[in-house]
Scaffold this motif. Structure first.
Motif, mmCIF file in Angstrom:
data_model
loop_
_atom_site.group_PDB
_atom_site.id
_atom_site.type_symbol
_atom_site.label_atom_id
_atom_site.label_comp_id
_atom_site.label_asym_id
_atom_site.label_seq_id
_atom_site.Cartn_x
_atom_site.Cartn_y
_atom_site.Cartn_z
ATOM 1 N N ARG A 122 31.452 42.366 38.875
ATOM 2 C CA ARG A 122 30.486 41.828 39.566
ATOM 3 C C ARG A 122 30.047 42.385 41.015
ATOM 4 N NH1 ARG A 122 28.741 35.480 40.392
ATOM 5 N NH2 ARG A 122 27.462 35.653 42.195
ATOM 6 N N SER B 245 37.303 36.247 35.731
ATOM 7 C CA SER B 245 36.527 36.124 36.751
ATOM 8 C C SER B 245 35.548 37.260 36.858
ATOM 9 C CB SER B 245 37.387 36.124 38.114
ATOM 10 O OG SER B 245 38.141 37.172 38.164
ATOM 11 N N MET C 87 32.634 38.240 36.044
ATOM 12 C CA MET C 87 31.704 39.086 35.416
ATOM 13 C C MET C 87 30.329 39.318 35.429
ATOM 14 S SD MET C 87 33.773 39.804 32.922
ATOM 15 C CE MET C 87 35.579 39.698 33.320
ATOM 16 N N GLY D 239 31.844 34.379 31.366
ATOM 17 C CA GLY D 239 33.364 34.542 31.064
ATOM 18 C C GLY D 239 33.573 34.649 29.838
ATOM 19 N N CYS E 274 31.461 33.999 37.852
ATOM 20 C CA CYS E 274 30.608 34.905 37.039
ATOM 21 C C CYS E 274 28.991 34.622 37.357
ATOM 22 C CB CYS E 274 31.023 34.449 35.494
ATOM 23 S SG CYS E 274 32.775 34.641 35.278
#
Length: 302
Positions: free
Chosen positions: A113, A143, A145, A149, A178
């Motif tokens: 991310r 975590s 993403m 998830g 996410c």
């Protein structure tokens, strides 16, 4: 076979993978192909790097990563599978496609991310389950993403038949930070989400802790769903059951229990719904909502 010498447990260290190689995708997939009916154990507390678009010889619509076969337990043993930052709008760190009897447990999966190389799309997944059966995700922290998830949906085989996932358990996990969703479900029969913590889901809509959203009314649906004792905090929305999309409401979406969950949504969020349902045969029991704009919103169903 020489692999039988390892017994019921295979350690990736036995294949020389004690530390990351920088891209561990292909060697881990090679090891997994030898791991049927066994438990694959990682060294404790190490980082491994995964190409989430690497598909090997299998075409999976752009999703790649760890291609999990049937009849295997993957014990991450506190290790962390980290996606290699990509420009792609879609990826999966672990992909379970039309496989059965799989357990993923005891570790971490981290997305890109904050280091993603592109700006488009919302389909970078920690775990993607497509047409899987008897699947358990237990005690995994997922975590950061680019998308979800966990994504749980259907699989189209070579005859173009749609296979709905069945008997899936997502238990004791921590899913956080996410962009799109904590958990997305587009097609499942017999689903349990229990004792998970899902928090800080925001960035691109719908931004829900859990979103049940069949894409194709004729072939995708969810039924026999249990959502029990989860903690949901700081998400744009809580649990959505086919909400607000008329074409996604069909009679097969039914038999849902939402019980004992705690919702703590930040009140300044625009939507802030704890629970929204548009399906049949729903029981909402003993949930707690704090600082949510709306507790339970119903649109249609019976």
């Amino acid at each position: 076979s020489w692999i039988a010498e390892f017994g019921d447990v295979i350690d990736v260290v036995d294949f020389g993978l004690m530390e990351t190689t920088g891209d561990d995708t292909l060697i881990l997939n090679d090891i997994l192909r030898l791991s049927e009916n066994k438990t694959l154990v990682f060294p404790e507390g190490k980082d491994f790097y995964i190409n989430g678009t690497e598909q090997g010889e299998v075409m999976l619509g752009g999703y790649g990563g760890i291609l999990t076969p049937s009849n295997v337990t993957i014990d991450l043993n506190k290790s962390n599978l980290k996606v290699i930052p990509t420009v792609s709008s879609k990826y999966s760190v672990i992909h379970i496609a039309n496989q059965s009897n799989v357990v993923i447990k005891n570790g971490e999966i981290t997305g890109d991310r904050d280091s993603h190389l592109g700006t488009g799309g919302e389909w970078g997944f920690g775990i993607r389950i497509a047409g899987g059966s008897n699947i358990t995700i237990d005690n995994v922290r997922i975590s950061s993403m680019w998308g979800d998830g966990i994504y749980l949906g259907t699989y189209k085989n070579t005859q173009n038949d749609t296979i709905v996932s069945k008997s899936v358990k997502i238990i004791n996990n921590n899913i956080e930070y996410c962009r799109r969703q904590g958990i997305t479900v587009t097609g499942v029969e017999d689903f349990l989400a229990e004792n998970n913590t899902i928090r800080n889901i925001y960035g691109t809509s719908p931004q829900a802790a859990m979103d049940f959203e069949p894409n194709i009314a004729e072939t995708e649906y969810y039924k026999d769903v249990r959502i029990i004792n989860n903690n949901i905090e700081g998400c744009q929305q809580g649990i959505l059951m086919g909400i607000a999309v008329t074409g996604r409401y069909i009679g097969n979406n039914k038999n849902v229990l939402i019980k004992g969950n705690i919702f703590k949504n930040t009140p300044e969020y625009e939507i802030g719904r704890a629970i929204a349902v548009s399906c049949d045969e729903v029981i909402v029991d003993s949930n707690i909502a704090m600082n949510c704009n709306t507790f339970v919103h119903t649109q249609f169903g019976k």
